[in-house]
Enzyme design. Structure first.
Site, short mmCIF file in Angstrom:
data_model
loop_
_atom_site.label_atom_id
_atom_site.label_comp_id
_atom_site.label_asym_id
_atom_site.label_seq_id
_atom_site.Cartn_x
_atom_site.Cartn_y
_atom_site.Cartn_z
N HIS A 142 0.27 -1.44 0.31
CA HIS A 142 -0.01 0.03 -0.30
C HIS A 142 0.78 1.38 -0.23
O HIS A 142 2.14 1.57 0.12
CB HIS A 142 -0.78 0.26 1.29
CG HIS A 142 -0.38 -0.29 2.94
ND1 HIS A 142 0.34 1.37 2.94
CD2 HIS A 142 0.15 -1.35 3.75
CE1 HIS A 142 0.89 0.48 3.75
NE2 HIS A 142 0.84 -0.73 4.89
N CYS A 170 3.48 -4.68 6.67
CA CYS A 170 3.01 -4.69 5.50
C CYS A 170 4.22 -3.62 4.80
O CYS A 170 5.20 -3.84 4.79
CB CYS A 170 2.11 -3.34 4.68
SG CYS A 170 0.32 -4.10 6.38
#
Length: 418
Positions: free
Chosen positions: A327, A345
């Protein structure tokens, strides 16, 4: 009642005729019992099927044909469904009883051909027809294939969700043998039993690009075990696009993206810091979300602690159900390409995240290497199927076990005779 074998008389006669040079008509005249037109044997047999056309047979019960009286015997019985598949059966040594040794199929039309012989050796024939009924809906095993119809990346497994558990190996083998996956171009693939209600199918390597993959079930009406029958299931067809593989090197803080084996982009990234290391291994893109609110409490971080966070995140590409994404992370641009500072992440600039978001689709591959994190789980947290070796994957099939070699009786129900 004479049960002496008639075939010996015929053979003996044939040899005699050959020796004497006589015509076959001299021995095979119309007075011989075997040359007679078969008579209707309806009065000499009975069977436990329904008497009227409006009634249907219980597929849970075996079919039985018996000879009536002492003046006749059954010599042969065949039972076929409308598709030409035979049902295995057994005839008693004295010719008084024949019964099925494999289950009947529900909601099916059967034709039973019975041959008999009277006390003089005269041949009798009777053809019986009946329909089997439908099992109770509560007894139906239904299969739901996944994902939904559409175009996917080459890493997308085919899934089969069962509405009822199947635990014993013999039943699993029957179910698996009835779930068919076809690919064009063709590839070697196999099912893997994740648990008693879920199977995954994948080839040895990734799917070919631009492939058409179809999954179908042939379980409808098939008895799986006592109290469980195959129900109707909707087939599935998906296609694959280009081969997109993104390789994230946590050691060099970079992601390299390939299309059909050719590098198309190299992106500086940051991955999980100490204590929150990104998982190593192959992951499959599960979906894409333009906006996600990410909070530390969802991964066990106490609110108000030094690691707590509550952030709006854009261009989020999900790779695990537990919340691992690729992301946009504009707050960590200074560390991207040089340090790992995330909570697991893979973060990148907003422009790079938007490009990645627009480039990949569900089923594409994201592979992480050189992280200090644990290995990606094969199942339960997304699709880690590709982290299982082909040898172990095939061992997860119920058809590879020695005890589950195809039963001829079951095979006859699933495949038409040719």
């Amino acid at each position: 009642m004479n049960h002496s074998p008639r075939i010996r008389t015929v053979l003996g006669c044939t040899v005699l005729v050959a020796a004497l040079g006589a015509s076959t008509a001299a021995c095979g005249n119309s007075s011989h019992p075997l040359s007679a037109k078969p008579y209707d044997a309806a009065s000499q047999i009975s069977f436990n099927g329904p008497a009227g056309s409006a009634k249907k047979a219980d597929p849970d019960k075996p079919l039985e044909v018996t000879a009536q009286g002492d003046e006749s015997r059954i010599t042969d019985v065949t039972a076929q469904d409308a598709m030409g598949r035979y049902v295995a059966g057994e005839l008693s040594a004295d010719g008084t009883r024949w019964h099925t040794t494999a289950p009947l199929t529900a909601d099916t039309r059967y034709t039973v051909r019975v041959s008999t012989e009277d006390e003089d050796g005269g041949p009798g024939r009777k053809v019986l027809g009946f329909d089997t009924g439908h099992p109770d809906k509560e007894k139906a095993l239904k299969v739901t294939f996944g994902p939904q119809k559409g175009t996917y990346g080459v890493g997308q497994p085919i899934t089969a969700e069962l509405n009822k558990p199947v635990r014993d190996e013999k039943s699993r083998a029957l179910v698996e043998r009835s779930l068919q996956v076809d690919s064009k171009p063709a590839v070697d693939g196999s099912w893997y039993w994740v648990d008693s209600t879920e199977l995954h199918y994948r080839p040895k390597g990734y799917w070919p690009t631009q492939a058409k993959i179809t999954a179908t079930s042939r379980l409808e009406g098939v008895k799986i075990r006592d109290g469980l029958w195959g129900g109707s299931s909707k087939p599935l067809t998906i296609t694959t696009g280009d081969r997109i593989v993104a390789v994230t090197d946590a050691g060099s803080h970079s992601m390299t993206v390939y299309r059909n084996g050719k590098e198309i982009n190299s992106i500086p990234v940051t991955t999980g810091k100490a204590g929150y290391e990104t998982r190593n291994g192959v992951k499959v893109v599960l979906g894409k979300e333009y906006y996600v609110r990410m909070r530390g409490e969802t991964i066990g971080i106490s609110e108000g602690s030094s690691d707590s966070y509550d952030l709006p995140v854009y261009y989020a590409t999900r790779v695990t159900w537990s919340g691992e994404y690729v992301h946009a992370a504009p707050w960590s641009v200074g560390a991207q390409g040089s340090a790992n500072v995330s909570h697991g992440c893979t973060g990148m600039s907003t422009n790079n995240a938007a490009w990645f978001f627009d480039t990949v689709r569900q089923g594409d591959i994201v592979k992480v290497v050189n992280s200090y994190g644990s290995e990606m789980d094969p199942f339960g947290n997304g699709f880690g199927d590709w982290n299982v070796s082909w040898k172990k994957w095939k061992a997860g099939s119920a058809l590879t076990k020695k005890a589950d070699k195809p039963d001829p009786a079951l095979q006859a129900r699933l495949s038409p005779q040719v």
